[in-house]
Design a protein around this motif. Structure first.
Motif, PDB file in Angstrom:
ATOM      1  N   ALA A 127       0.837  -1.195   0.000  1.00  0.00           N
ATOM      2  CA  ALA A 127       0.000   0.000   0.000  1.00  0.00           C
ATOM      3  C   ALA A 127       0.877   1.252   0.000  1.00  0.00           C
ATOM      4  CB  ALA A 127      -0.915   0.008   1.222  1.00  0.00           C
ATOM      5  N   THR A 146      -5.030   6.436   0.742  1.00  0.00           N
ATOM      6  CA  THR A 146      -4.298   5.178   0.717  1.00  0.00           C
ATOM      7  C   THR A 146      -4.719   4.363  -0.493  1.00  0.00           C
ATOM      8  OG1 THR A 146      -4.283   5.195   3.131  1.00  0.00           O
ATOM      9  CG2 THR A 146      -3.770   3.101   2.051  1.00  0.00           C
ATOM     10  N   ILE A 148      -4.337   0.546  -1.885  1.00  0.00           N
ATOM     11  CA  ILE A 148      -3.964  -0.809  -1.487  1.00  0.00           C
ATOM     12  C   ILE A 148      -4.029  -1.699  -2.721  1.00  0.00           C
ATOM     13  CG2 ILE A 148      -4.500  -2.756   0.040  1.00  0.00           C
ATOM     14  CD1 ILE A 148      -6.109  -0.635   1.757  1.00  0.00           C
TER      15      ILE A 148
END
Length: 185
Positions: A127, A146, A148
């Motif tokens: 990530a 974020t 991922i």
């Protein structure tokens, strides 16, 4: 007598909503066309809203963008923090996810300033995390975006926004959501 009842009710509510750290314990699954992509848990006393695919437009730029299903969560009694998850179709890598974030950043935070980036693992998966500040609805905010890397050419994008002055304890709730994240592919 009525005053005592209200006071007792307030104490009861405070006990149940503020008595200790929240735990992420309501599992939720993000799906796309009937295929489970990932899951995470929603903290107690937080509300989850879901939306399907849609197009949003920046009112100032008249610039429409297709957006996949968004799952947004926030505390039931406080709108100073928000977290959302999306898995956009055609975004297959962390680098693609970062480009996606650059493309939609004007819909999330105005005048963003990146204060840090890091590479980590969430749910055992690679990530990239971007932290920064900016404004939203003319109020100062801090954000964490974020990306991922999911298996099979997909990513999960999570954005957390905390308004200036938000209770710092919400960071523990947000971290608990990330700790509960699991790929289902």
């Amino acid at each position: 007598m009525r005053i005592q009842f209200i006071s007792a009710l307030a104490i009861f509510a405070a006990f149940w909503t503020g008595g200790g750290p929240a735990s992420a314990d309501t599992p939720v699954t993000y799906t796309d066309n009937g295929r489970a992509l990932f899951s995470f848990s929603v903290p107690d006393f937080w509300a989850l809203r879901t939306g399907g695919s849609r197009e949003i437009e920046d009112t100032e730029l008249a610039d429409p963008r297709a957006v996949a299903r968004v799952m947004g969560l926030r505390p039931v009694t406080d709108d100073s923090v928000w977290m959302g998850f999306v898995s956009p179709v055609g975004v297959a890598s962390i680098d693609d996810g970062l480009r996606y974030l650059q493309d939609i950043d004007k819909f999330l935070v105005k005048d963003p300033t990146v204060t840090g980036t890091s590479t980590t693992r969430i749910g055992g998966l690679p990530a990239r995390v971007i932290r920064g500040s900016g404004t939203r609805e003319r109020r100062g905010v801090n954000f964490t975006a974020t990306v991922i890397d999911l298996p099979n050419g997909r990513v999960a994008v999570a954005v957390a926004i905390l308004r200036d002055g938000a209770d710092p304890a919400y960071v523990d709730d947000l971290n608990a959501v990330f700790a509960s994240f699991r790929s289902l592919q």
